[in-house]
Design an enzyme around this catalytic site. Structure first.
Site, PDB file in Angstrom:
ATOM      1  N   ALA A 163       0.862  -1.178   0.000  1.00 12.92           N
ATOM      2  CA  ALA A 163       0.000   0.000   0.000  1.00 12.92           C
ATOM      3  C   ALA A 163       0.899   1.229   0.000  1.00 12.92           C
ATOM      4  O   ALA A 163       2.061   1.146   0.381  1.00 12.92           O
ATOM      5  CB  ALA A 163      -0.883  -0.016   1.244  1.00 12.92           C
ATOM      6  N   GLU A 178       4.347  -5.667   7.074  1.00 11.19           N
ATOM      7  CA  GLU A 178       3.604  -4.565   7.717  1.00 11.19           C
ATOM      8  C   GLU A 178       3.967  -4.371   9.173  1.00 11.19           C
ATOM      9  O   GLU A 178       3.916  -3.268   9.698  1.00 11.19           O
ATOM     10  CB  GLU A 178       2.095  -4.808   7.602  1.00 11.19           C
ATOM     11  N   GLU A 237      -0.398  -9.259  -0.923  1.00 15.99           N
ATOM     12  CA  GLU A 237      -1.825  -9.541  -0.683  1.00 15.99           C
ATOM     13  C   GLU A 237      -2.587  -9.512  -2.006  1.00 15.99           C
ATOM     14  O   GLU A 237      -3.498 -10.309  -2.225  1.00 15.99           O
ATOM     15  CB  GLU A 237      -2.401  -8.514   0.301  1.00 15.99           C
TER      16      GLU A 237
HETATM   17  C1  3H9 Z   1       0.670  -2.205   3.444  1.00 12.98           C
HETATM   18  O1  3H9 Z   1       0.842  -2.730   2.403  1.00 12.98           O
HETATM   19  C2  3H9 Z   1      -0.614  -2.249   4.217  1.00 12.98           C
HETATM   20  C3  3H9 Z   1      -1.613  -3.240   3.666  1.00 12.98           C
HETATM   21  O2  3H9 Z   1      -1.403  -4.507   4.225  1.00 12.98           O
HETATM   22  C4  3H9 Z   1      -3.012  -2.900   4.076  1.00 12.98           C
HETATM   23  C5  3H9 Z   1      -3.668  -1.773   3.407  1.00 12.98           C
HETATM   24  C6  3H9 Z   1      -5.125  -1.636   3.732  1.00 12.98           C
HETATM   25  N1  3H9 Z   1       4.652   3.447   0.000  1.00 12.98           N
HETATM   26  O3  3H9 Z   1      13.371   1.737   0.035  1.00 12.98           O
HETATM   27  P1  3H9 Z   1      13.743   2.442  -1.189  1.00 12.98           P
HETATM   28  C7  3H9 Z   1       9.390   4.808  -1.534  1.00 12.98           C
HETATM   29  S1  3H9 Z   1       1.887  -1.340   4.189  1.00 12.98           S
HETATM   30  C8  3H9 Z   1       5.127   4.654  -0.349  1.00 12.98           C
HETATM   31  O4  3H9 Z   1      14.770   3.506  -1.112  1.00 12.98           O
HETATM   32  P2  3H9 Z   1      14.851   0.004  -2.258  1.00 12.98           P
HETATM   33  C9  3H9 Z   1      10.511   5.156  -0.584  1.00 12.98           C
HETATM   34  O5  3H9 Z   1      10.083   6.053   0.409  1.00 12.98           O
HETATM   35  C10 3H9 Z   1       3.268  -1.413   3.062  1.00 12.98           C
HETATM   36  N2  3H9 Z   1       6.412   4.870  -0.725  1.00 12.98           N
HETATM   37  O6  3H9 Z   1      14.156   1.434  -2.359  1.00 12.98           O
HETATM   38  C11 3H9 Z   1      11.539   5.757  -1.509  1.00 12.98           C
HETATM   39  O7  3H9 Z   1      11.160   7.085  -1.779  1.00 12.98           O
HETATM   40  P3  3H9 Z   1      12.248   8.217  -2.076  1.00 12.98           P
HETATM   41  C12 3H9 Z   1       3.953  -2.712   3.112  1.00 12.98           C
HETATM   42  C13 3H9 Z   1       7.240   3.820  -0.725  1.00 12.98           C
HETATM   43  O8  3H9 Z   1      15.027  -0.483  -3.648  1.00 12.98           O
HETATM   44  C14 3H9 Z   1      11.351   4.953  -2.800  1.00 12.98           C
HETATM   45  O9  3H9 Z   1      10.047   4.360  -2.700  1.00 12.98           O
HETATM   46  N3  3H9 Z   1       5.143  -2.657   2.292  1.00 12.98           N
HETATM   47  C15 3H9 Z   1       6.802   2.533  -0.367  1.00 12.98           C
HETATM   48  O10 3H9 Z   1      16.013   0.068  -1.348  1.00 12.98           O
HETATM   49  C16 3H9 Z   1      12.378   3.850  -2.956  1.00 12.98           C
HETATM   50  O11 3H9 Z   1      12.390   3.042  -1.779  1.00 12.98           O
HETATM   51  C17 3H9 Z   1       6.344  -2.381   2.812  1.00 12.98           C
HETATM   52  O12 3H9 Z   1       6.502  -2.223   3.997  1.00 12.98           O
HETATM   53  C18 3H9 Z   1       5.442   2.359  -0.005  1.00 12.98           C
HETATM   54  N4  3H9 Z   1       4.934   1.159   0.327  1.00 12.98           N
HETATM   55  O13 3H9 Z   1      13.777  -0.925  -1.541  1.00 12.98           O
HETATM   56  C19 3H9 Z   1       7.483  -2.294   1.852  1.00 12.98           C
HETATM   57  N5  3H9 Z   1       7.853   1.677  -0.466  1.00 12.98           N
HETATM   58  O14 3H9 Z   1      12.956   7.773  -3.329  1.00 12.98           O
HETATM   59  C20 3H9 Z   1       8.180  -0.974   2.005  1.00 12.98           C
HETATM   60  C21 3H9 Z   1       8.905   2.408  -0.878  1.00 12.98           C
HETATM   61  O15 3H9 Z   1      11.441   9.453  -2.233  1.00 12.98           O
HETATM   62  N6  3H9 Z   1       9.227  -0.766   1.035  1.00 12.98           N
HETATM   63  N7  3H9 Z   1       8.547   3.701  -1.046  1.00 12.98           N
HETATM   64  O16 3H9 Z   1      13.146   8.224  -0.860  1.00 12.98           O
HETATM   65  C22 3H9 Z   1      10.422  -1.390   1.082  1.00 12.98           C
HETATM   66  O17 3H9 Z   1      10.674  -2.248   1.896  1.00 12.98           O
HETATM   67  C23 3H9 Z   1      11.472  -0.968   0.086  1.00 12.98           C
HETATM   68  O18 3H9 Z   1      11.134   0.311  -0.360  1.00 12.98           O
HETATM   69  C24 3H9 Z   1      11.615  -1.892  -1.142  1.00 12.98           C
HETATM   70  C25 3H9 Z   1      12.577  -1.228  -2.166  1.00 12.98           C
HETATM   71  C26 3H9 Z   1      12.190  -3.230  -0.703  1.00 12.98           C
HETATM   72  C27 3H9 Z   1      10.303  -2.094  -1.841  1.00 12.98           C
END
Ligand code: 3H9
Length: 682
Positions: free
Chosen positions: A63, A125, A105
């Site tokens: 999300a 999450e 999901e």
């Molecule tokens: C969820 O899903 C809730 C649901 O279950 C329920 C809903 C009802 N959203 O980390 P990076 C941005 S909760 C918004 O440097 P990498 C990040 O801020 C979510 N932005 O890259 C960054 O921005 P900036 C569950 C996001 O290659 C840019 O993307 N998911 C999100 O080292 C690059 O990110 C997670 O917890 C997001 N979800 O790693 C996964 N994700 O360039 C969270 C990233 O402006 N994400 N951004 O600084 C990660 O773990 C890592 O970002 C990922 C990539 C592994 C994907």
């Protein structure tokens, strides 16, 4: 806004492709595009099956975290998911990169999942103080069973594709680089074989195994009580999985929504989401543009094979970067090498590394007794004794030895980097790289810029930190930089507070309950009172204890008495020493204090120091200070760090509290409080 989706067909297979950089988070535009694509193919009779695939570097990463707490816009996630799951055509999720959270999901809503071997899937999450709120808590247990689901969702661990296939989280592997073709072929096969529309929600066998067995959950809670302490999300995840096991699917979904609602509005989750962005923000430096060239660092030199030098070396070995490790004496070098080897062998014994990997890492070290052997390294990190004359001598020598264009870094934790730099003819190549002990474990790296440090040297040091698994936070020069300077007032406050009435155990308990692993007195006893009081020339409380042979856990007890199992009990001897020292200082005991008052006395001065660090420009932003406290001092992440926490307490209250304690509040703190502003929320 142009759509982030493209919808094409290939011989009866509809392909919904989403491309919303950087990580295809399921924000409003992505939800709209999914809605559009799936509705279109639902109505197109020529389409018999659908492949859902992403462009860019990853399948949906979850999300859109930045949308939480804002007014909902466009179709909701559940709405979009219902269209996909309840459609009449089989949908294949084609996964590359990381399918995380809402992203995985969404894959679980699809009827089949195929992934390239390099992909990872998971529900992280919990790290944001949330639970998988788009059906993940109800669907994953139906695939992997309750016990595996408990583990996966409370750790948030991503699962590599091959393992995911074994667990049933993914149905098939595609060939690397051929995801699209293989997913289409997979969809064709499903049609050809007339396979059913498999909905995860309809499965019951795996959850049935745990039905009527509350002991599974009780045992899990008990085994993890310590790890989950202070966090809200793990308990709600457990409750949601219990619901998956005991309730029909739709009722379970209702329960999930309720439990998610509790979390998404909690301070803990707000803090953890803030920390997620703070970690990424730390890499951004206003006067060091993103395209600043990164200098190649292929070979590193470390001077000093003691505890810090050894730990620093391990970071580079782990990243496959060769290190020339220099010591003054053979004996110290041998000792340093054997500690590194022992650390790796311990890891291997725990099964987290093979013996072959241990040897590979050790082979990356070139031990040396001569600074001259550092002539051709790209970066030197000096980790010798904390003495300005010694550091200056080392840097003066390095200046004549190390090739031009190499970075000269010091691991000093408080000395003036500009003074060290001035002992070379190239101060612009000198930078601080301050690691925290144990340096191979703690995730904080303070990069300290001197007055003359080049921007490409700063950018390279920051990036190198990331490469070796640290979070780099930029600081300017001052005594103690960010983390050590920030936390010093807590130590001072605890030494005064214990003379005013509260006992060491009351102060430690309040710190523990706030979320620290250990209070200041238990910590002093662990480190050794002789070590802590070493530099003091005047009479101190710890000094008085040391005089009685009370050095801490290792000898005679310290602030506590210890039994043979090192279990602490309150010490009447220490209590007397404290009373005598209070009398010597002319301080009257007021008896014990309520816990929140103890916390205020220990931590408001930390917030005040943070404000000074910020107003002096030592740290770029408040969130960098929070990252330093969390990663360098294990400040509890669910409070968001001292500055975020101060905002939740209210800056007016902090200012008044500081005044009442006799502290002068920092100008910035007073200004923000008067203007009704905050450190971290504008
Ligand atoms: C969820 O899903 C809730 C649901 O279950 C329920 C809903 C009802 N959203 O980390 P990076 C941005 S909760 C918004 O440097 P990498 C990040 O801020 C979510 N932005 O890259 C960054 O921005 P900036 C569950 C996001 O290659 C840019 O993307 N998911 C999100 O080292 C690059 O990110 C997670 O917890 C997001 N979800 O790693 C996964 N994700 O360039 C969270 C990233 O402006 N994400 N951004 O600084 C990660 O773990 C890592 O970002 C990922 C990539 C592994 C994907």
């Amino acid at each position: 806004m142009t759509s982030v989706g493209t919808y094409t067909t290939e011989d009866g297979i509809g392909i919904v492709e989403i491309n919303s950089p950087p990580v295809n988070a399921l924000g409003v535009n992505v939800r709209r595009a999914l809605n559009e694509g799936f509705s279109k193919f639902a109505q197109d009779d020529s389409v018999k099956a659908i492949v859902l695939i992403c462009g860019g570097r990853t399948f949906f990463a979850g999300a859109d975290i930045s949308e939480f707490g804002k007014a909902p816009e466009g179709p909701g996630l559940h709405e979009v998911f219902d269209i996909i799951e309840n459609g009449s055509k089989p949908v294949v999720a084609a996964i590359h990169g990381t399918a995380l959270g809402g992203g995985y999901e969404l894959a679980l809503i699809c009827h089949y999942r195929i992934a390239v071997p390099s992909a990872k899937v998971g529900l992280p999450e919990v790290n944001l103080g949330l639970l998988p709120g788009a059906g993940g808590t109800q669907r994953l247990p139906r695939i992997v069973g309750a016990e595996a689901a408990l583990d996966l969702m409370t750790t948030g661990r991503p699962v590599p594709a091959k393992k995911a296939v074994e667990l049933g989280m993914v149905d098939a592997l595609a060939e690397e680089g051929k995801l699209r073709e293989d997913a289409i072929a997979f969809a064709r096969r499903i049609l050809a074989e007339g396979r059913p529309l498999l909905r995860v929600r309809d499965r019951d066998d795996k959850v049935a195994e745990a039905r009527g067995k509350p002991e599974i959950f009780a045992a899990f809670r008990k085994a993890n009580a310590r790890a989950f302490r202070g966090f809200k999300a793990p308990e709600n995840i457990i409750k949601a999985i219990e619901a998956a096991v005991e309730l029909p699917f739709d009722k379970g979904m209702e329960r999930e929504r309720e439990l998610f609602g509790e979390l998404v509005t909690s301070t803990e989750s707000a803090a953890q989401r803030y920390v997620f962005f703070a970690e990424r923000e730390a890499a951004k430096i206003p006067d060091v543009p993103k395209d600043t060239p990164i200098l190649p660092v292929k070979k590193v030199g470390v001077i000093g094979a003691g505890t810090m030098g050894g730990g620093i070396t391990m970071n580079f070995l782990n990243a496959g970067i060769p290190v020339t490790l220099v010591e003054a004496r053979q004996e110290a070098l041998d000792r340093g090498l054997s500690v590194i080897r022992r650390n790796y062998e311990n890891t291997a014994r725990k099964g987290r590394m093979t013996m072959e990997q241990v040897e590979q890492r050790m082979a990356l070290i070139t031990p040396s007794l001569k600074l001259e052997d550092l002539a051709d390294v790209d970066l030197v990190i000096e980790a010798v004794f904390e003495s300005m004359p010694i550091k200056k001598e080392v840097f003066g020598k390095l200046d004549t030895i190390v090739k031009q264009g190499a970075i000269l870094a010091t691991n000093t934790s408080f000395l003036d980097i500009d003074e060290i730099a001035a002992s070379t003819s190239r101060p612009e190549w000198v930078v601080g790289m301050h690691f925290f002990s144990p340096a191979n474990v703690m995730r904080l790296l303070e990069v300290v810029r001197g007055a003359k440090t080049r921007t490409d040297v700063i950018a390279t040091a920051m990036e190198l930190g990331r490469k070796i698994g640290k979070v780099s936070v930029l600081a300017r020069v001052c005594d103690g930089f960010i983390a050590n300077r920030l936390m010093k007032p807590r130590g001072v406050a605890s030494q005064i507070l214990v003379l005013q009435g509260p006992t060491p155990q009351e102060i430690d308990q309040a710190s523990y309950n706030y979320g620290f692993a250990m209070g200041p007195f238990a910590m002093s006893d662990l480190v050794g009172l002789d070590v802590i009081g070493r530099d003091s020339t005047e009479r101190t409380l710890t000094g008085d204890l040391v005089k009685l042979g009370r050095l801490g856990q290792k000898q005679g007890g310290g602030f506590y008495d210890y039994d043979e199992n090192r279990k602490a009990t309150p010490s009447p001897v220490a209590a007397q020493v404290i009373a005598d020292f209070a009398a010597h200082k002319g301080i009257n005991s007021h008896g014990s204090l309520p816990e929140d008052e103890i916390v205020a006395r220990l931590l408001y001065p930390v917030v005040n120091e943070g404000a000074k660090i910020l107003e002096e420009g030592i740290a770029i932003r408040a969130s960098d200070i929070d990252m330093a406290a969390i990663l360098g001092y294990n400040w509890p992440v669910y409070t968001g760090g001292p500055m975020f926490w101060a905002d939740t307490v209210g800056l007016k209250k902090i200012v008044e509290g500081l005044k009442a304690m006799g502290h002068e509040p920092a100008k910035l703190l007073v200004k923000l409080a008067e203007e009704g502003k905050t450190f971290t929320r504008g």
